[in-house]
Motif scaffolding. Sequence first.
Motif, mmCIF file in Angstrom:
data_model
loop_
_atom_site.group_PDB
_atom_site.id
_atom_site.type_symbol
_atom_site.label_atom_id
_atom_site.label_comp_id
_atom_site.label_asym_id
_atom_site.label_seq_id
_atom_site.Cartn_x
_atom_site.Cartn_y
_atom_site.Cartn_z
ATOM 1 N N LYS A 180 21.708 -5.872 2.882
ATOM 2 C CA LYS A 180 21.816 -5.935 4.238
ATOM 3 C C LYS A 180 21.040 -4.690 4.684
ATOM 4 C CE LYS A 180 26.188 -8.481 4.858
ATOM 5 N NZ LYS A 180 27.684 -8.344 5.472
ATOM 6 N N VAL A 181 20.364 -5.064 6.034
ATOM 7 C CA VAL A 181 19.390 -3.642 6.302
ATOM 8 C C VAL A 181 20.077 -3.611 7.795
ATOM 9 C CG1 VAL A 181 17.210 -2.921 6.857
ATOM 10 C CG2 VAL A 181 17.809 -4.150 4.675
ATOM 11 N N GLU A 182 20.372 -2.395 8.180
ATOM 12 C CA GLU A 182 20.843 -2.210 9.484
ATOM 13 C C GLU A 182 20.302 -1.003 10.215
ATOM 14 O OE1 GLU A 182 24.999 -2.489 9.958
ATOM 15 O OE2 GLU A 182 25.007 -3.400 7.887
ATOM 16 N N ILE B 280 12.253 4.748 7.628
ATOM 17 C CA ILE B 280 13.234 3.660 6.942
ATOM 18 C C ILE B 280 14.588 3.629 7.918
ATOM 19 C CG2 ILE B 280 12.444 4.052 4.372
ATOM 20 C CD1 ILE B 280 15.285 5.198 3.995
ATOM 21 N N PRO B 281 15.250 2.325 8.138
ATOM 22 C CA PRO B 281 16.338 2.329 8.822
ATOM 23 C C PRO B 281 17.584 2.892 8.088
ATOM 24 C CG PRO B 281 15.956 0.259 7.562
ATOM 25 C CD PRO B 281 15.024 1.209 7.174
ATOM 26 N N VAL B 282 18.712 3.263 8.758
ATOM 27 C CA VAL B 282 19.840 3.767 8.352
ATOM 28 C C VAL B 282 20.407 3.263 7.339
ATOM 29 C CG1 VAL B 282 22.430 4.307 9.012
ATOM 30 C CG2 VAL B 282 20.398 4.709 10.802
ATOM 31 N N ARG B 283 20.501 1.773 7.102
ATOM 32 C CA ARG B 283 21.045 1.168 5.925
ATOM 33 C C ARG B 283 19.623 0.373 5.528
ATOM 34 N NH1 ARG B 283 26.440 -3.116 5.754
ATOM 35 N NH2 ARG B 283 26.106 -3.089 3.297
ATOM 36 N N HIS B 284 19.534 0.908 4.234
ATOM 37 C CA HIS B 284 18.072 0.434 4.037
ATOM 38 C C HIS B 284 17.973 -0.514 2.901
ATOM 39 C CE1 HIS B 284 18.771 3.090 0.275
ATOM 40 N NE2 HIS B 284 18.845 3.991 1.270
ATOM 41 N N GLY B 285 19.091 -0.845 2.356
ATOM 42 C CA GLY B 285 19.197 -2.098 1.433
ATOM 43 C C GLY B 285 18.513 -1.829 0.231
ATOM 44 N N LEU B 286 18.266 -0.657 -0.407
ATOM 45 C CA LEU B 286 17.383 -0.511 -1.483
ATOM 46 C C LEU B 286 17.997 0.370 -2.495
ATOM 47 C CD1 LEU B 286 13.812 0.462 0.277
ATOM 48 C CD2 LEU B 286 14.456 -1.616 -0.759
ATOM 49 N N THR B 287 17.759 0.019 -3.788
ATOM 50 C CA THR B 287 18.359 1.148 -4.776
ATOM 51 C C THR B 287 17.384 2.486 -4.841
ATOM 52 O OG1 THR B 287 16.913 0.405 -6.491
ATOM 53 C CG2 THR B 287 18.807 -0.828 -6.330
ATOM 54 N N MET B 288 17.777 3.383 -5.640
ATOM 55 C CA MET B 288 16.815 4.466 -5.723
ATOM 56 C C MET B 288 15.681 4.420 -6.206
ATOM 57 S SD MET B 288 17.479 7.841 -4.644
ATOM 58 C CE MET B 288 18.917 8.624 -5.111
ATOM 59 N N ALA C 49 9.919 -5.135 10.967
ATOM 60 C CA ALA C 49 8.878 -4.827 10.356
ATOM 61 C C ALA C 49 9.070 -4.329 8.957
ATOM 62 C CB ALA C 49 7.821 -3.838 11.064
ATOM 63 N N PHE C 50 10.261 -3.210 9.155
ATOM 64 C CA PHE C 50 10.512 -2.856 7.582
ATOM 65 C C PHE C 50 11.152 -3.694 6.472
ATOM 66 C CE2 PHE C 50 14.061 -1.126 4.934
ATOM 67 C CZ PHE C 50 13.360 -0.295 4.414
ATOM 68 N N LYS C 51 11.884 -4.653 7.069
ATOM 69 C CA LYS C 51 12.272 -5.917 6.334
ATOM 70 C C LYS C 51 11.260 -6.517 5.691
ATOM 71 C CE LYS C 51 16.712 -6.640 8.990
ATOM 72 N NZ LYS C 51 17.562 -7.901 9.674
ATOM 73 N N ARG C 52 10.340 -6.758 6.178
ATOM 74 C CA ARG C 52 9.105 -7.505 5.701
ATOM 75 C C ARG C 52 8.509 -6.502 4.536
ATOM 76 N NH1 ARG C 52 8.452 -9.155 11.194
ATOM 77 N NH2 ARG C 52 6.973 -7.435 11.577
ATOM 78 N N LYS C 53 8.229 -5.440 4.887
ATOM 79 C CA LYS C 53 7.794 -4.486 4.013
ATOM 80 C C LYS C 53 8.549 -4.138 2.689
ATOM 81 C CE LYS C 53 5.884 -0.634 5.637
ATOM 82 N NZ LYS C 53 5.771 0.794 6.125
ATOM 83 N N ARG C 54 9.819 -4.071 2.793
ATOM 84 C CA ARG C 54 10.836 -3.911 1.709
ATOM 85 C C ARG C 54 10.953 -5.007 0.712
ATOM 86 N NH1 ARG C 54 15.609 -6.635 1.787
ATOM 87 N NH2 ARG C 54 17.597 -5.543 0.787
ATOM 88 N N LEU C 55 10.263 -6.205 0.972
ATOM 89 C CA LEU C 55 10.281 -7.221 0.139
ATOM 90 C C LEU C 55 9.176 -7.090 -1.143
ATOM 91 C CD1 LEU C 55 10.444 -10.465 2.534
ATOM 92 C CD2 LEU C 55 12.147 -9.422 1.202
#
Length: 417
Positions: free
Chosen positions: A183-185, A202-210, A405-411
Motif C-alpha cells: 500500500k502507498v498512501e 516519496i509519499p508518507v507510506r512508500h510501500g518499499l523495502t530499504m 505518478a509515484f506509484k507508477r515510478k515505484r514499479l
Amino acid sequence: MVDRIMAISRRGSLGVAAAGTLGLGVPTAAATAESGVVPGLEVLLGPKRALLAGKRVGLITNPTGVTRGLESAVDLMAQATDFKLAALFGPEHGVRGDAQAGAAVADHLDARTGLAAYSLYGATRKPTPAMLAGLDVLVFDIQDIGARYYTYPWTLGLVMQAAREAGIGVIVADRPNPIGGDKVEGPVLDPALASFVGAYPIPVRHGLTMGELALMMNKDFAIGCDLTVVTCTTWRRGKDFSQTGLPWVPPSPNMPTLDTAFLYPGTCLIEGTNLSEGRGTAKPFELIGAPFIDAPALAERLNQRKLAGVHFRPAYFTPTFSKHQGQLCAGVQIHLLDRASMAPVDVGLTLLLEVASLYGQDFSFLPGNPPFFDRLAGLSWLRDAIVAGESLESIHARWQPELEAFKRKRLDWLLYR
C-alpha cells in the motif's frame, strides 16, 4: 556504476545455498520453506558471502541487524576470518540503540568489539573521508518501518553518496517492509521541504523495502554509487511482519510493537503539533492527547467518522518526558482492530481535523521556518487545510496526481511480488 540485485531477481528466482549453517550457528537460506523469511543478512553471510571475501568492511547497523536467531550482525561479522569488520557506523539512536529520539550520538569505541563506532547522527550525518579510509565496502543492515519520516533511509542515502565519492561499494542487506509493502498512501514530499525526515520526493507510506528504496535513490534521484542489494528470501508483498516468522526488535525506542509501526505513518504527524504523540508512555503513537482535551468528547467524534480498522477509546496519561512532561493529558488510545483495512494517514489526519475543530483556541502547530509539521507532511498547504476543516476527500484530491505518478515510478524497483 552498476546496480547488482542478489539472491532474488525481479523474476523471482532464488539464489539458495545448500542446507547447513553459516558456520556461526546461523541457518542458511535453504531452510526458508520451513522457517519463513530469511533476512538479507543471513543470505549475505551464507550464499552471498563471496561479496565480502578478503575485504575490509564498514557496517552501518543498529539492534535490528540480527539473524532469525537474534544473533547480532556486529558480533557475527566481528568473528569472521575471511573478511575484516573494520568499522561500525550508527544511525539515530546509535549502533546499540542506546540513545533517545533526537539525541546526538558521539563517536566512540564499541564496548563489545573494541571497534570504532562512528556516529551518523551527531557532528555529521554523512560518513567523512576519514571515517571511510581503508574500507573496501559498506554494508547497511537496518530494519525500516515503511514511513518517510523515519531517518534510517536518509542515513542510507548519505552513506551511498559518501561511498560514491570515496569509490567504494555499498551492500544493502534487505529486510521486509514490516507494514506490508503493498500500500502507498499520503502526500509526496515537495522537494523544497526536504530534510532528514524526508530527503526525496516519496509519499508518507512508500510501500518499499530499504533495498528497493536504495535502488530508486541510486537511479531516479541520481546518487549513482556502486550498489548491491542482497534480498531477503520468500517475502511477498502484502505480508506484514507478523507473517514473516522474524523476531520483532524495536527499530527505535518509541517503536515498541508492530501496531505502533502500522499507526506511525499517520500519528507521527502529531509530532508537529502541541499534542502529545504519546512519547514518555508505554504506547507512543497510539496514545494522543493534551491537557486541554475532553477525552470522551474527542473519542465520540472520532468514532462517528467510522474509520476502517480502528476504534478510539477515551484515555488519560502523564508523559514522563517530551511534550507535556509530568502533566495529566486527556485524549484517545487508538486501538488497531484490522491492519489490512486501516489507512494510517487518514487516521492521523482525521484526528487532527477533529482536534482543530473542537479545540481551535488551544490547539496549535509547532513554530519553525518552515514549521516542523510541514517537513513531516512534505507539504506547505496541509496546515491551513486542517485549520479550515477541509474534508479528507478534498485533501486527497489535492495530493493525488503526485501520488499516482509515484506509484507508477515505484514499479520499476520492486524486487518482491
